[in-house]
Design a protein around this motif. Structure first.
Motif, mmCIF file in Angstrom:
data_model
loop_
_atom_site.group_PDB
_atom_site.id
_atom_site.type_symbol
_atom_site.label_atom_id
_atom_site.label_comp_id
_atom_site.label_asym_id
_atom_site.label_seq_id
_atom_site.Cartn_x
_atom_site.Cartn_y
_atom_site.Cartn_z
ATOM 1 N N THR A 317 0.853 -1.171 0.000
ATOM 2 C CA THR A 317 0.000 0.000 0.000
ATOM 3 C C THR A 317 0.901 1.237 0.000
ATOM 4 O O THR A 317 2.102 1.143 0.295
ATOM 5 C CB THR A 317 -0.892 0.035 1.249
ATOM 6 O OG1 THR A 317 -0.062 0.166 2.413
ATOM 7 C CG2 THR A 317 -1.723 -1.245 1.353
ATOM 8 N N LEU A 318 0.341 2.368 -0.320
ATOM 9 C CA LEU A 318 1.118 3.605 -0.314
ATOM 10 C C LEU A 318 1.654 3.894 1.089
ATOM 11 O O LEU A 318 2.799 4.342 1.253
ATOM 12 C CB LEU A 318 0.255 4.772 -0.800
ATOM 13 C CG LEU A 318 0.951 6.134 -0.906
ATOM 14 C CD1 LEU A 318 2.156 6.054 -1.850
ATOM 15 C CD2 LEU A 318 -0.031 7.199 -1.377
ATOM 16 N N ASP A 319 0.846 3.606 2.110
ATOM 17 C CA ASP A 319 1.291 3.818 3.492
ATOM 18 C C ASP A 319 2.498 2.947 3.819
ATOM 19 O O ASP A 319 3.448 3.397 4.479
ATOM 20 C CB ASP A 319 0.150 3.516 4.469
ATOM 21 C CG ASP A 319 -0.915 4.611 4.486
ATOM 22 O OD1 ASP A 319 -0.619 5.723 4.007
ATOM 23 O OD2 ASP A 319 -2.029 4.342 4.975
ATOM 24 N N GLU A 320 2.455 1.694 3.355
ATOM 25 C CA GLU A 320 3.579 0.787 3.623
ATOM 26 C C GLU A 320 4.857 1.278 2.948
ATOM 27 O O GLU A 320 5.942 1.226 3.535
ATOM 28 C CB GLU A 320 3.247 -0.626 3.135
ATOM 29 C CG GLU A 320 2.355 -1.403 4.058
ATOM 30 C CD GLU A 320 2.144 -2.817 3.574
ATOM 31 O OE1 GLU A 320 2.338 -3.749 4.373
ATOM 32 O OE2 GLU A 320 1.803 -3.001 2.401
ATOM 33 N N LEU A 321 4.720 1.744 1.715
ATOM 34 C CA LEU A 321 5.897 2.261 1.014
ATOM 35 C C LEU A 321 6.471 3.472 1.742
ATOM 36 O O LEU A 321 7.697 3.625 1.844
ATOM 37 C CB LEU A 321 5.527 2.639 -0.424
ATOM 38 C CG LEU A 321 5.240 1.471 -1.370
ATOM 39 C CD1 LEU A 321 4.745 1.987 -2.714
ATOM 40 C CD2 LEU A 321 6.488 0.607 -1.570
ATOM 41 N N ASN A 322 5.605 4.314 2.277
ATOM 42 C CA ASN A 322 6.068 5.478 3.029
ATOM 43 C C ASN A 322 6.760 5.065 4.321
ATOM 44 O O ASN A 322 7.767 5.665 4.722
ATOM 45 C CB ASN A 322 4.891 6.415 3.336
ATOM 46 C CG ASN A 322 4.368 7.120 2.096
ATOM 47 O OD1 ASN A 322 5.104 7.315 1.128
ATOM 48 N ND2 ASN A 322 3.105 7.496 2.113
ATOM 49 N N ILE A 323 6.232 4.047 4.979
ATOM 50 C CA ILE A 323 6.858 3.543 6.203
ATOM 51 C C ILE A 323 8.259 3.011 5.907
ATOM 52 O O ILE A 323 9.228 3.299 6.619
ATOM 53 C CB ILE A 323 5.982 2.438 6.838
ATOM 54 C CG1 ILE A 323 4.696 3.029 7.411
ATOM 55 C CG2 ILE A 323 6.762 1.694 7.931
ATOM 56 C CD1 ILE A 323 3.689 1.991 7.855
ATOM 57 N N ILE A 324 8.375 2.236 4.820
ATOM 58 C CA ILE A 324 9.673 1.670 4.439
ATOM 59 C C ILE A 324 10.666 2.785 4.121
ATOM 60 O O ILE A 324 11.837 2.724 4.521
ATOM 61 C CB ILE A 324 9.498 0.715 3.242
ATOM 62 C CG1 ILE A 324 8.756 -0.551 3.676
ATOM 63 C CG2 ILE A 324 10.865 0.344 2.638
ATOM 64 C CD1 ILE A 324 8.351 -1.461 2.537
ATOM 65 N N GLU A 325 10.196 3.816 3.419
ATOM 66 C CA GLU A 325 11.087 4.927 3.072
ATOM 67 C C GLU A 325 11.599 5.630 4.325
ATOM 68 O O GLU A 325 12.769 6.026 4.386
ATOM 69 C CB GLU A 325 10.362 5.927 2.164
ATOM 70 C CG GLU A 325 10.173 5.451 0.738
ATOM 71 C CD GLU A 325 11.485 5.103 0.067
ATOM 72 O OE1 GLU A 325 12.416 5.924 0.083
ATOM 73 O OE2 GLU A 325 11.578 3.982 -0.468
#
Length: 333
Positions: A317-325
């Motif tokens: 999800t977009l939220d997950e990608l932001n968390i990883i970043e």
């Protein structure tokens, strides 16, 4: 005699390489490490057979893969002749030239003399008449780009390779090379570069966006950052690891306290997703349609099977990608 699994194409996903007609498996096998003179024949067989039985059709080599330079091609060539000969038309075999292969002024770079001589030597070691993809392995400012590209064009016309690729190029040089190759009507289809959660070089130097705009494929090597993006180093540096042996490409100094903290946080996030860190890291590289395939290097077939799982499964999800970043931000380069 080896007989391939009848079900080898049931699970693997294949992606079109740029706008060419060639499809590559989402997970390809790189023979950079663990296939040279220090490898056991039975281990090589087990990994190669496991790969093909599970839909990996692409095997990536280079003239200097070893140890010693050329050993990986020789070992793979013997296996091709003795066990995989009947499957040759189902395989994508690539090799490269560009880094130092032999002493003297003609043993590396991008000259016409070196590229032709090196590929002829590779074909002998591989026991092949042609390779499917031949790469120029690195940019060479000491050789005119036109000379290198014309050599690649003539290599295809000679029947030594079906397609050509470029490796370790930046976006600007890729665009210049593509203009020449287009004019010469060469089937240039793919770029090979290091790309992973830590190494964002191809984003910073324009290669990723330029390749996508030009409709060329990208295949990522070191998608697991030489093993750092696995759970192998979470509790320290194992004695049998690549870092412990002070590898040229990974040593203990690379594993800082800060990086280890990032790896632990990434691992925790992967577990929340119900997968391993390596699965999540490979999926991240494949998260968009700009990357065609990931090249994995393994020492055991069990590792390979785990990597193959990353070709499908949970998306981000977009939220997950932001968390990883946010997690990797302190160590991204």
């Amino acid at each position: 005699m080896y007989i391939a699994s009848e079900n080898r194409y049931q699970e693997m996903i294949y992606s079109r390489c740029g706008d060419s007609g060639l499809k590559l498996p989402r997970v390809s096998l790189g023979l950079w490490h663990n296939f040279g003179s220090n490898a056991k024949e039975d281990d090589i067989k087990d990994i190669i057979f496991t790969a093909f039985d599970n839909g990996i059709t692409h095997f990536d080599l280079a003239n200097n893969y070893g140890p010693y330079p050329g050993a990986a091609e020789s070992n793979f060539g013997r296996l091709l002749s003795s066990h995989l000969k009947n499957y040759r038309d189902e395989l994508i075999i690539s090799t490269k030239a560009g880094y130092e292969m032999y002493p003297g002024p003609y043993g590396d770079g991008g000259s016409r003399k070196y590229l032709f001589a090196s590929l002829d030597q590779s074909l002998k070691r591989l026991n092949l008449d042609y390779v499917d993809i031949f790469y120029h392995h690195r940019m060479d400012k000491s050789t005119p780009l036109e000379e290198t590209m014309l050599a690649l064009a003539d290599i295809v016309r000679s029947g030594r390779a079906l397609y050509v690729g470029l490796s370790n190029y930046d976006g600007k040089t890729l665009e210049e090379a593509n203009e020449i190759l287009t004019r010469l009507n060469v089937p240039f289809i793919i770029n090979q570069n290091s790309y992973n959660l830590f190494n964002r070089t191809i984003e910073k130097n324009g290669l990723k966006e330029t390749s996508y705009r030009l409709r060329k494929g990208i295949i990522s090597f070191s998608p697991l950052a030489q093993g750092l993006l696995t759970d192998r180093y979470i509790d320290g540096i194992p004695n049998d690891s690549r870092a412990a042996s002070s590898s040229k490409f990974l040593n203990s100094e690379d594993i800082t306290v800060q990086k280890l903290d990032v790896i632990k946080k990434l691992n925790a996030h992967a577990l929340q997703r119900g997968e391993t860190l390596s699965e999540m890291a490979l999926k991240w590289v494949l998260k968009d349609d700009k990357v065609t395939s990931v090249l994995v290097g393994v020492s055991k077939s069990s590792q390979l099977l785990k990597n193959i799982k990353a070709a499908s499964g949970n998306l981000f999800t977009l939220d997950e990608l932001n968390i990883i970043e946010e997690i990797v931000k302190p160590v991204v380069y």
